[in-house]
Scaffold this motif. Structure first.
Motif, PDB file in Angstrom:
ATOM      1  N   THR A   1       0.805  -1.226   0.000  1.00 36.26           N
ATOM      2  CA  THR A   1       0.000   0.000   0.000  1.00 36.26           C
ATOM      3  C   THR A   1       0.836   1.273   0.000  1.00 36.26           C
ATOM      4  N   LEU A   2       2.135   1.172   0.357  1.00 31.06           N
ATOM      5  CA  LEU A   2       2.993   2.352   0.487  1.00 31.06           C
ATOM      6  C   LEU A   2       2.352   3.410   1.386  1.00 31.06           C
ATOM      7  N   SER A   3       1.634   2.961   2.383  1.00 29.80           N
ATOM      8  CA  SER A   3       0.923   3.880   3.265  1.00 29.80           C
ATOM      9  C   SER A   3       0.365   3.080   4.430  1.00 29.80           C
ATOM     10  N   HIS A   4       0.061   3.758   5.534  1.00 28.91           N
ATOM     11  CA  HIS A   4      -0.657   3.103   6.633  1.00 28.91           C
ATOM     12  C   HIS A   4      -2.139   2.944   6.303  1.00 28.91           C
ATOM     13  N   ARG A   5      -2.601   3.605   5.267  1.00 23.68           N
ATOM     14  CA  ARG A   5      -3.975   3.478   4.804  1.00 23.68           C
ATOM     15  C   ARG A   5      -4.038   2.437   3.689  1.00 23.68           C
ATOM     16  N   ASP A   6      -5.251   2.076   3.292  1.00 24.32           N
ATOM     17  CA  ASP A   6      -5.419   1.207   2.135  1.00 24.32           C
ATOM     18  C   ASP A   6      -5.153   2.018   0.867  1.00 24.32           C
ATOM     19  N   VAL A   7      -4.923   1.306  -0.237  1.00 20.55           N
ATOM     20  CA  VAL A   7      -4.716   2.002  -1.506  1.00 20.55           C
ATOM     21  C   VAL A   7      -6.014   2.669  -1.945  1.00 20.55           C
ATOM     22  N   VAL A   8      -5.872   3.716  -2.733  1.00 22.12           N
ATOM     23  CA  VAL A   8      -7.029   4.429  -3.272  1.00 22.12           C
ATOM     24  C   VAL A   8      -7.345   3.868  -4.645  1.00 22.12           C
ATOM     25  N   ARG A   9      -8.577   3.441  -4.818  1.00 20.81           N
ATOM     26  CA  ARG A   9      -9.052   2.903  -6.097  1.00 20.81           C
ATOM     27  C   ARG A   9     -10.075   3.869  -6.696  1.00 20.81           C
ATOM     28  N   PRO A  10     -10.500   3.633  -7.937  1.00 22.60           N
ATOM     29  CA  PRO A  10     -11.458   4.568  -8.554  1.00 22.60           C
ATOM     30  C   PRO A  10     -12.723   4.711  -7.728  1.00 22.60           C
ATOM     31  N   ARG A  11     -13.124   5.935  -7.500  1.00 21.48           N
ATOM     32  CA  ARG A  11     -14.320   6.213  -6.701  1.00 21.48           C
ATOM     33  C   ARG A  11     -15.453   6.777  -7.539  1.00 21.48           C
ATOM     34  N   TRP A  12     -15.200   6.934  -8.820  1.00 22.15           N
ATOM     35  CA  TRP A  12     -16.194   7.586  -9.677  1.00 22.15           C
ATOM     36  C   TRP A  12     -16.956   6.595 -10.544  1.00 22.15           C
ATOM     37  N   THR A  13     -16.718   5.296 -10.356  1.00 23.77           N
ATOM     38  CA  THR A  13     -17.330   4.311 -11.235  1.00 23.77           C
ATOM     39  C   THR A  13     -17.532   3.013 -10.497  1.00 23.77           C
ATOM     40  N   ALA A  14     -18.280   2.096 -11.106  1.00 21.59           N
ATOM     41  CA  ALA A  14     -18.439   0.761 -10.545  1.00 21.59           C
ATOM     42  C   ALA A  14     -17.145  -0.012 -10.714  1.00 21.59           C
ATOM     43  N   THR A  15     -16.811  -0.828  -9.724  1.00 25.77           N
ATOM     44  CA  THR A  15     -15.634  -1.672  -9.792  1.00 25.77           C
ATOM     45  C   THR A  15     -16.069  -3.124  -9.888  1.00 25.77           C
ATOM     46  N   ARG A  16     -15.169  -3.977 -10.345  1.00 23.64           N
ATOM     47  CA  ARG A  16     -15.479  -5.390 -10.486  1.00 23.64           C
ATOM     48  C   ARG A  16     -14.553  -6.217  -9.619  1.00 23.64           C
ATOM     49  N   SER A  17     -15.118  -7.190  -8.966  1.00 26.65           N
ATOM     50  CA  SER A  17     -14.320  -8.077  -8.126  1.00 26.65           C
ATOM     51  C   SER A  17     -13.660  -9.134  -8.996  1.00 26.65           C
ATOM     52  N   ALA A  18     -12.865  -9.994  -8.355  1.00 29.46           N
ATOM     53  CA  ALA A  18     -12.114 -10.998  -9.107  1.00 29.46           C
ATOM     54  C   ALA A  18     -13.028 -11.954  -9.869  1.00 29.46           C
ATOM     55  N   ASP A  19     -14.256 -12.185  -9.381  1.00 33.75           N
ATOM     56  CA  ASP A  19     -15.161 -13.104 -10.070  1.00 33.75           C
ATOM     57  C   ASP A  19     -15.974 -12.406 -11.158  1.00 33.75           C
ATOM     58  N   GLY A  20     -15.701 -11.100 -11.368  1.00 32.13           N
ATOM     59  CA  GLY A  20     -16.367 -10.382 -12.451  1.00 32.13           C
ATOM     60  C   GLY A  20     -17.652  -9.706 -12.044  1.00 32.13           C
ATOM     61  N   SER A  21     -18.070  -9.848 -10.785  1.00 30.12           N
ATOM     62  CA  SER A  21     -19.306  -9.215 -10.361  1.00 30.12           C
ATOM     63  C   SER A  21     -19.071  -7.745 -10.090  1.00 30.12           C
ATOM     64  N   ALA A  22     -20.057  -6.916 -10.411  1.00 28.46           N
ATOM     65  CA  ALA A  22     -19.915  -5.472 -10.247  1.00 28.46           C
ATOM     66  C   ALA A  22     -20.355  -5.068  -8.859  1.00 28.46           C
TER      67      ALA A  22
END
Length: 256
Positions: A220-241
């Motif tokens: 993470t290069l941080s004590h926080r979690d990484v920042v991912r896109p917040r402006w759109t739907a994301t997909r998990s490893a199984d492809g579900s949105a």
């Protein structure tokens, strides 16, 4: 100079175009990019971190060449302020709208923060090939790539630790551009340094990046979690949105 100015806005323009082509809201993306609401210290750190790196460069340069006189440093102060404004607003910092504002959060969906930084540093380097083709950069492309990857690691730390502060990354990038040549200018130019100035830059900032990796870890290069896109739907490893649309709420006091 026209190409440099247009190139600085290229990554951000690409981010907007790709967002639109993906059928996502450009307005929501802009909302995340221009969300300035962070504790003031994060903007202070955006200036302080490059200064720490430049101080390390100055220590190496001055140990090789000798201390400059105070009058030369005084003459450089107005030039630094001018270059800071120019680099932040027109020729460098603007790239962050695309690099950290768009590419990094997407890369961090699939890779660790360190891997994402190296990949983005590679693209960042390739974006500047015209600077070598037209002899704007008179130093080694390899040393430039090493320095840029180090800068990318530092900027990833800043981006994740500040909870995705893109405007702070713009300021950090602009400050790096404005300050890295100040030690060389203080002694009469890079030619006055008996070793490669680009190698000194790459080495000092690589040490700073390595310290961040060791302290925070590559995931993470941080004590926080990484920042991912917040402006759109994301997909998990199984492809579900899953819903990931922009949410303006964020912790008001990031603790890194």
């Amino acid at each position: 100079m026209l190409g440099i100015g247009l190139g600085a806005f290229g990554p951000g323009a690409a981010g907007a175009v790709v967002t639109r082509l993906r059928g996502e809201s450009v307005r929501a993306w802009f909302a995340t990019v221009f969300d300035w609401r962070r504790p003031l210290r994060w903007y202070g750190l955006a200036i302080a971190i490059p200064m720490v790196g430049a101080l390390g460069v100055a220590i190496v340069v001055f140990s090789l060449v000798g201390l400059p006189d105070s009058s030369s440093l005084g003459q450089l102060a107005p030039l630094f302020v001018f270059n800071l404004l120019l680099a932040t607003l027109l020729t460098g910092g603007n790239e962050e709208l695309g690099w950290r504002g768009f590419a990094l959060p997407h890369l961090q969906q699939r890779f660790s923060a360190l891997t994402a930084s190296v990949l983005l540093g590679g693209v960042w380097t390739l974006w500047h090939i015209p600077m070598f083709v037209y002899d704007v950069y008179p130093f080694s492309p390899i040393l430039y790539a090493a320095a840029v990857v180090s800068f990318a690691v530092i900027l990833t730390w800043y981006y994740n630790a500040s909870d995705g502060c893109v405007l702070g990354a713009v300021l950090l990038h602009g400050t790096i551009n404005a300050i890295v040549n100040v030690p060389a200018q203080a002694v009469g130019g890079a030619a006055a340094v008996p070793v490669s100035y680009a190698a000194i830059l790459a080495g000092v900032f690589a040490v700073l990046a390595a310290l961040l990796v060791v302290y925070y870890g590559p995931k993470t290069l941080s004590h926080r979690d990484v920042v991912r896109p917040r402006w759109t739907a994301t997909r998990s490893a199984d492809g579900s949105a899953s819903s990931g649309r922009f949410n303006s709420q964020h912790p008001s006091d990031p603790s890194d």
